[in-house]
Scaffold this active site. Sequence first.
Site, mmCIF file in Angstrom:
data_model
loop_
_atom_site.group_PDB
_atom_site.id
_atom_site.type_symbol
_atom_site.label_atom_id
_atom_site.label_comp_id
_atom_site.label_asym_id
_atom_site.label_seq_id
_atom_site.Cartn_x
_atom_site.Cartn_y
_atom_site.Cartn_z
ATOM 1 N N ASP A 177 -31.265 26.205 -13.065
ATOM 2 C CA ASP A 177 -32.314 26.173 -12.503
ATOM 3 C C ASP A 177 -32.075 25.560 -11.208
ATOM 4 O O ASP A 177 -31.645 24.432 -10.925
ATOM 5 C CB ASP A 177 -33.535 25.172 -12.916
ATOM 6 C CG ASP A 177 -34.805 25.121 -12.478
ATOM 7 O OD1 ASP A 177 -34.754 25.110 -11.190
ATOM 8 O OD2 ASP A 177 -35.941 25.134 -13.066
ATOM 9 N N HIS A 178 -32.086 26.416 -10.164
ATOM 10 C CA HIS A 178 -31.349 25.966 -8.963
ATOM 11 C C HIS A 178 -32.210 24.703 -8.283
ATOM 12 O O HIS A 178 -31.597 23.975 -7.372
ATOM 13 C CB HIS A 178 -31.387 27.283 -7.905
ATOM 14 C CG HIS A 178 -32.453 27.640 -7.207
ATOM 15 N ND1 HIS A 178 -33.555 28.210 -7.686
ATOM 16 C CD2 HIS A 178 -33.012 27.194 -5.864
ATOM 17 C CE1 HIS A 178 -34.724 28.333 -6.726
ATOM 18 N NE2 HIS A 178 -34.138 27.762 -5.666
ATOM 19 N N HIS A 240 -39.044 25.642 -12.233
ATOM 20 C CA HIS A 240 -38.966 24.478 -11.115
ATOM 21 C C HIS A 240 -40.056 23.278 -11.020
ATOM 22 O O HIS A 240 -39.517 22.283 -10.913
ATOM 23 C CB HIS A 240 -38.909 25.358 -9.881
ATOM 24 C CG HIS A 240 -37.958 26.412 -9.729
ATOM 25 N ND1 HIS A 240 -36.821 26.499 -10.245
ATOM 26 C CD2 HIS A 240 -38.079 27.562 -9.057
ATOM 27 C CE1 HIS A 240 -36.308 27.788 -10.026
ATOM 28 N NE2 HIS A 240 -36.972 28.426 -9.134
ATOM 29 N N LYS A 331 -47.298 31.430 -2.887
ATOM 30 C CA LYS A 331 -46.558 32.344 -1.986
ATOM 31 C C LYS A 331 -47.611 32.366 -0.804
ATOM 32 O O LYS A 331 -48.854 32.460 -0.986
ATOM 33 C CB LYS A 331 -46.457 33.519 -2.530
ATOM 34 C CG LYS A 331 -45.542 33.750 -3.755
ATOM 35 C CD LYS A 331 -43.901 33.556 -3.390
ATOM 36 C CE LYS A 331 -43.391 34.020 -4.880
ATOM 37 N NZ LYS A 331 -41.989 33.147 -4.576
HETATM 38 C C1 BG6 Z 1 -37.122 31.356 -7.256
HETATM 39 C C2 BG6 Z 1 -38.273 32.210 -7.489
HETATM 40 O O1 BG6 Z 1 -36.599 30.875 -8.444
HETATM 41 O O2 BG6 Z 1 -37.201 30.373 -6.453
HETATM 42 C C3 BG6 Z 1 -38.854 32.777 -6.091
HETATM 43 O O3 BG6 Z 1 -37.901 33.170 -8.384
HETATM 44 C C4 BG6 Z 1 -39.077 31.616 -5.285
HETATM 45 O O4 BG6 Z 1 -40.184 33.413 -6.379
HETATM 46 C C5 BG6 Z 1 -37.673 30.881 -5.144
HETATM 47 O O5 BG6 Z 1 -39.312 31.932 -3.969
HETATM 48 C C6 BG6 Z 1 -37.895 29.320 -4.427
HETATM 49 O O6 BG6 Z 1 -36.707 28.782 -4.062
HETATM 50 P P1 BG6 Z 1 -36.527 27.834 -3.096
HETATM 51 O O7 BG6 Z 1 -35.132 27.309 -3.030
HETATM 52 O O8 BG6 Z 1 -36.686 28.840 -1.622
HETATM 53 O O9 BG6 Z 1 -37.463 26.963 -2.805
#
Ligand code: BG6
Length: 484
Positions: A177-178, A240, A331
């Site tokens: 989960d980045h 997230h 979004k």
């Molecule tokens: C991803 C989602 O996991 O995370 C995207 O699938 C989203 O929809 C993105 O835009 C957001 O990541 P960050 O790092 O730009 O906040």
Amino acid sequence: MVSRVIPVDPFDLVIFGGTGDLARRKILPGLFRRFCAGQMPDDARIIGAARSDMDDAGYRDMVRKAIVEFAGKLACEDGTMNGFLDKLHYVPIDARGEAGWADLAKLVRGDVIRAYYFSVGPGLFGDLAERLTKHGLTDDTVRIVVEKPFGRDLASAKALNRDLAAHFDESQIYRIDHYLGKETVQNLMAVRFGNMLFEPLWNSQYIDHIQITVAETVGVGGRGGYYDKSGAMRDMVQNHLMQLLCLIAMEPPSKFDPDAVRDEKLKVIRALDPVDHHHIVRGQYGAGPDGADYRTDAENPRSFTESFIAMRLHISNWRWAGTPFYLRTGKRMKARSSEITVVFKDAPHSIFDAEAGRHRNMLSIQLQPNEGMTLDVTIKEPGPGGMRLVDVPLDMTFADALGPDAEEVPDAYERLIMDVIRGNQTLFMRGDEVEAAWAWTDPVIAEWEARNDVPKPYDPGSTGPDDALMLMHRDGRRWRDIRT
Ligand code: BG6
């Protein structure tokens, strides 16, 4: 500042889907930056594996272009690109057939750390796991990296966990989960558990409520096919935002160790109350100045998928009973900003007269952009004329506080991939955590599907539908402004 980068042990990292979007945008540029930072040992190798017919030279050429396009500002000396590209190899492979596996088996070494990154759709996880085993490419030391979406409901997540568990132990599976790799997200743990100041107040006795906002300015254009089947709940909240909620709400783990941390996060998810639909607002963006609305972007003129969601949650345990958590993500909102705000309660008794007004301490943790923290503190408004109070922020923007010599913050992917090589699972989701998050998410989605819930329209560039403001106003509270 002296660099504290310590090279990791030698490794072979195989990227299945090595020519795909994620590999080109994130994984390979991230590895390049770690190479530039001096973290990659001389005999590290990165092996791209995908369907396209290509040789090493063709792959290196593709990666060079991806790095130029996506690696951003680099701390790399001129000429080092070739040093990185020399580490790359490529094997054309058929995930569902036998082609290419023997070549891969010849290339991958048995006496270094082996990690397999499944940068492919979840439909291929089982096939890859099976063929890795069949071709003698695994043992109990290899590591598997998988990406979200990890399922689209509890049943599919369980099936994926089963497919992987048939070949690998949980200690070998790294579910990314980045958000957990973001610098400030980890800082949540440092702030909570490295300071005496906050933890004694970190409960429903002193905290009125907590807000978590993840606002994005981008729409869904370009990935509407995936997004329209997911929506904000599956795409952002189940993973997230849930992770952010866990880190903010969990009990202190006994140590900073993968299972101690993940045990505590799991308890938070399991203590979440089901959400009443009166406490959820779903939104879908309408047409902006460019004429594009959600349905055009998603190429689905009849879509009822939400691109925005706001909700009020409760955690049923001793620490949090009575303190609501408000989550919101969307979004095409007014700004790109992810922030957690902890709003403390009023002082129990005011010694000042009514003119001094009502004041509250507020701790805001800005995750991105401009990582930092502010703590709103009440002071006397300077000057004569009696006791007037004003809230001023104690502002700590990390870039300012740590100075120009601070080491450049690695991107989430860089950190997470290096953690895979180091064998540290703290920032990865465990199977039971993912399942618990789906178990909480599924009934929410089922409920609005059963009611044919229609998302509320909102203007691009706004803060979401008015109902989301009402969600707070009804409780006598308000969202903190979305700011960059
Ligand atoms: C991803 C989602 O996991 O995370 C995207 O699938 C989203 O929809 C993105 O835009 C957001 O990541 P960050 O790092 O730009 O906040």
